[in-house]
Design an enzyme around this catalytic site. Structure first.
Site, PDB file in Angstrom:
ATOM      1  N   LYS A 116      -0.557  -8.584 146.932  1.00 19.43           N
ATOM      2  CA  LYS A 116      -0.559  -8.430 148.384  1.00 19.43           C
ATOM      3  C   LYS A 116       0.034  -7.101 148.837  1.00 19.43           C
ATOM      4  CE  LYS A 116      -0.259 -13.409 149.347  1.00 19.43           C
ATOM      5  NZ  LYS A 116      -0.150 -13.917 147.973  1.00 19.43           N
ATOM      6  N   LYS A 158       7.151 -13.573 151.084  1.00 19.07           N
ATOM      7  CA  LYS A 158       5.928 -14.027 150.421  1.00 19.07           C
ATOM      8  C   LYS A 158       5.838 -13.435 149.021  1.00 19.07           C
ATOM      9  CE  LYS A 158       2.081 -13.830 152.815  1.00 19.07           C
ATOM     10  NZ  LYS A 158       1.009 -13.285 153.691  1.00 19.07           N
ATOM     11  N   GLY A 164      -1.616 -20.225 148.069  1.00 16.51           N
ATOM     12  CA  GLY A 164      -1.395 -21.655 148.223  1.00 16.51           C
ATOM     13  C   GLY A 164      -0.042 -22.018 148.787  1.00 16.51           C
ATOM     14  N   GLY A 165       0.645 -21.036 149.427  1.00 11.85           N
ATOM     15  CA  GLY A 165       1.932 -21.343 150.028  1.00 11.85           C
ATOM     16  C   GLY A 165       3.102 -21.281 149.063  1.00 11.85           C
ATOM     17  N   HIS A 234       0.880 -24.665 154.644  1.00 10.13           N
ATOM     18  CA  HIS A 234       0.060 -23.504 154.277  1.00 10.13           C
ATOM     19  C   HIS A 234      -1.245 -23.900 153.579  1.00 10.13           C
ATOM     20  CE1 HIS A 234       3.491 -21.085 155.438  1.00 10.13           C
ATOM     21  NE2 HIS A 234       4.237 -21.705 154.553  1.00 10.13           N
ATOM     22  N   ARG A 296     -13.641 -14.023 146.298  1.00 14.55           N
ATOM     23  CA  ARG A 296     -14.469 -15.110 145.770  1.00 14.55           C
ATOM     24  C   ARG A 296     -15.080 -15.860 146.943  1.00 14.55           C
ATOM     25  NH1 ARG A 296     -11.162 -19.081 147.431  1.00 14.55           N
ATOM     26  NH2 ARG A 296      -8.905 -18.821 147.206  1.00 14.55           N
TER      27      ARG A 296
END
Length: 648
Positions: A116, A158, A164-165, A234, A296
């Site tokens: 990220k 994060k 997926g949280g 999330h 994806r």
């Protein structure tokens, strides 16, 4: 176009890809683990190859085994679906090295969007707006805390890898930052093997809106947006397209930002650019920021297909086989509105705990699209995601589509496992959601109302009793010259017990009594009525009756000879709530514990579940060890009886 492809996945997405491949005349090869030997996707495919044990790490994540299966069967390309190896750049390289085609983006594109922090730097260079935050490599806790102070609280920590949280923590106060950071890093290390995090400004009224993009390696187009704001921890619950409250100006700005993101990395195939949006004062061109790009196909792609008329899997196959983009931007348009609800095997009252079970009955309504990888008789395995189906509807307006979704959920029938069906139905009736006033905090704010259980009605209990007593077949239920014939049955639902008396006055009329309450059941032209209203449908398997009312009510028929073997265990035994792997045990014999103390971690359904002490006490014995595989209900830790503790 390819003549044969291998699908490196399972469940509903494998079935989805097979459907389109068959339409295009492309032969398909399925792969399967031990647990999936008789799965729906295996039966649908033209060929199937066994690839290993049930655990994903020994089957669906074995890239070399999957590639060899493709070579052995003569497949020309591999479709990864989503999850598993779909965003693994090393797998892409290995596929191409073997002389096969990967139906998806290049390994370079996946790597650029895989972390990220690096992705956000790349997006800044491409002119895509990003949330204010710290995305640097220096992970010194003092530096991270300082950066959080600069951007102002609340902030969001994060994990830079994964999703997926996991590895994500909201922090509202500076004094809580250090603990939240340590917790997020620990979870990220366990889940992704990478403890690095980034810190971002937390948007107080956030909406999650994503843009579907599609590229040919040079040029990209967008297929408009999806709103995925309705989330639980999330995890997306209900998605829709287009986003409520969207203006043409904001749609154009977000769409073009998505296209810039895709073209900046030479993207090929289907992808999703996710944005965090400030929904406090309506949607604005300066109120959305890049979160991440999923390289994806997305789980929620059916809503985009519904409003555009595009088969995204067909586009994937065409572009991967060397064709250009099937349509240009000016050839794409929005038609109506679509919703998708994710139907899971999960126990909502127990905190949305993933569930297992054999589906003794499964029926989807006509008029709704149901993407599923299971059939009646299939078992929800502890090894994989517990999704049963995605239910998608489409109508001319948002209001009409929401009514269709509510109706589709009402007429969906599942027996053999607890599900989130009632919870999904409650969401469709939520006034704020119906008005389009939605953000990612809606479910948490209204969780109590959304999960309220009104309990079964007399009609529901009556239908269950008639089914349990086999009185719905109208083959002469008995009566006497002096009055009705009484039948007795004991039913349980949740924590309640119902002592039911059914008085039969022939095959077509019964009176059901529970305590002081009663209801009359009559049958006319083959249709049963309860108290004058149409009776609910029912299904029975073993000693369990499922009444298809309130999204499914499960009643257990009590055998009067049965004894409660577990009586007296109470809160003194910590049991496995589902089959799974004991990841860690923290309890030791003789240890004094308090209510809520974590005693063990169970890994199941791709998630970790903390098992805690239900009361204060002393650990009498630990019955499992790290690495043990256990069944549902297996005792893990036993506390001393309270009398023993008092005596000690």
């Amino acid at each position: 176009m390819f003549t044969k492809i291998l699908i490196a996945n399972r469940g509903e997405i494998a079935c989805r890809v097979i459907d389109t491949a068959r339409k295009l005349g492309v032969t398909t090869v399925a792969v399967y683990s031990d647990a999936d030997a008789a799965a729906r996707h295996v039966k649908m495919a033209d060929e199937a190859v066994h690839i290993g044990p049930s655990q994903p790490a020994q089957s669906y994540l074995k890239g070399d085994v999957i590639i060899q299966a493709a070579l052995d069967t003569g497949a020309q390309a591999i479709h990864p679906g989503y999850g598993f190896l779909s965003e693994n750049p090393d797998f892409v390289d290995a596929v191409e090295k073997a002389g096969l085609v990967f139906i998806g983006p290049s390994s370079d594109a996946i790597r650029k969007m895989g972390l990220k922090d690096a992705a956000k730097k790349l997006m800044v260079e491409a002119g895509v707006p990003v949330v204010p935050g710290y995305h640097g490599a220096d992970q010194d806790p003092a530096l991270l805390a300082s950066e959080a102070d600069k951007m102002g609280y609340p902030v969001l920590i994060k994990a830079v890898a994964g999703g997926g949280g996991k590895g994500m923590r909201r922090v509202d106060d500076p004094k809580d930052f250090a603990d939240a950071l340590a917790s997020a890093q620990g979870e990220a290390k366990t889940a992704f093997g990478n403890a690095d995090v980034l810190v971002e400004k937390y948007i107080l009224s956030p909406r999650h809106i994503e843009v579907q993009v599609f590229g040919d390696g040079t040029q990209a187009v967008h297929l408009f947006e999806r709103d995925c704001s309705l989330q639980r921890r999330h995890q997306k619950v209900i998605e829709e397209a287009p986003a409520p409250g969207m203006t043409e100006e904001v749609r154009e700005a977000m769409g073009q930002a998505g296209v810039r993101a895709a073209e900046a990395i030479g993207y090929k195939g289907a992808g999703t650019v996710e944005f965090i949006v400030d929904g406090a004062n309506g949607l604005r061109t300066d109120g959305f920021w890049f979160m991440e790009m999923n390289t994806r196909l997305q789980v929620e792609h059916p809503v985009t297909e519904a409003i555009t008329g595009v088969d995204l899997v067909e586009w994937q196959l065409r572009v991967a086989s060397g064709e250009g983009l099937p349509k240009q931007q000016d050839e794409l348009s929005i038609n109506g509105h679509s919703f998708e609800a994710r139907l899971y095997a999960e126990d909502v009252p127990k905190g949305f705990l993933p569930a297992t079970g054999t589906l003794t009955h499964l029926k989807f309504p006509e008029g709704a699209r149901a993407d599923t990888g299971v059939r009646a008789g299939d078992t929800i395995s502890p090894f994989y995601d517990p999704m049963i189906a995605k239910i998608t509807v489409h109508a001319g307006s948002r209001a009409a589509a929401l009514r269709q979704l509510s109706s589709a959920l009402t007429h969906t029938e599942v027996a053999g496992s607890v599900t989130n069906l009632a919870f999904l139905g409650a969401l469709t009736r939520h006034e704020g959601f119906a008005a389009g006033d939605v953000d990612t905090g809606l479910i948490e704010r209204d969780l109590e109302a959304l999960t309220a259980d009104p309990g079964p009605s007399m009609a529901d209990v009556g239908a269950a009793a008639l089914c349990a007593l086999d009185l719905l077949k109208r083959e002469g239920s008995g009566f006497t010259l002096w009055g009705g014939l009484n039948h007795f049955v004991t039913l349980t639902h949740a924590e309640d017990t119902y002592e039911v008396v059914v008085t039969s006055y022939g095959a077509d009329r019964h009176v059901i009594t529970v305590g002081e309450d009663s209801i009359e059941a009559t049958c006319l032209n083959g249709q049963w009525k309860m108290g004058g209203d149409r009776g609910p449908r029912v299904a029975m398997a073993g000693n369990v009756v499922t009444v298809f009312a309130q999204s499914g009510l499960e009643f257990h028929v009590v055998d009067p000879l049965d004894q409660d073997a577990g009586a007296g265990a109470g809160a003194g035994v910590v049991e496995a709530p589902m089959p799974g792997l004991v990841k860690a045990v923290f309890a030791k014999a003789g240890q004094v514990v308090k209510q809520g103390d974590r005693l063990a971690i169970l890994e199941a359904m791709k998630m970790e579940h903390s098992l805690t002490a239900a009361r204060d006490g002393v650990v009498a014995e630990v019955l499992v060890a790290d690495g043990d595989q256990v069944e549902a209900g297996a005792p893990l830790v036993r506390l001393e009886e309270e009398e023993e503790e008092a005596a000690a």
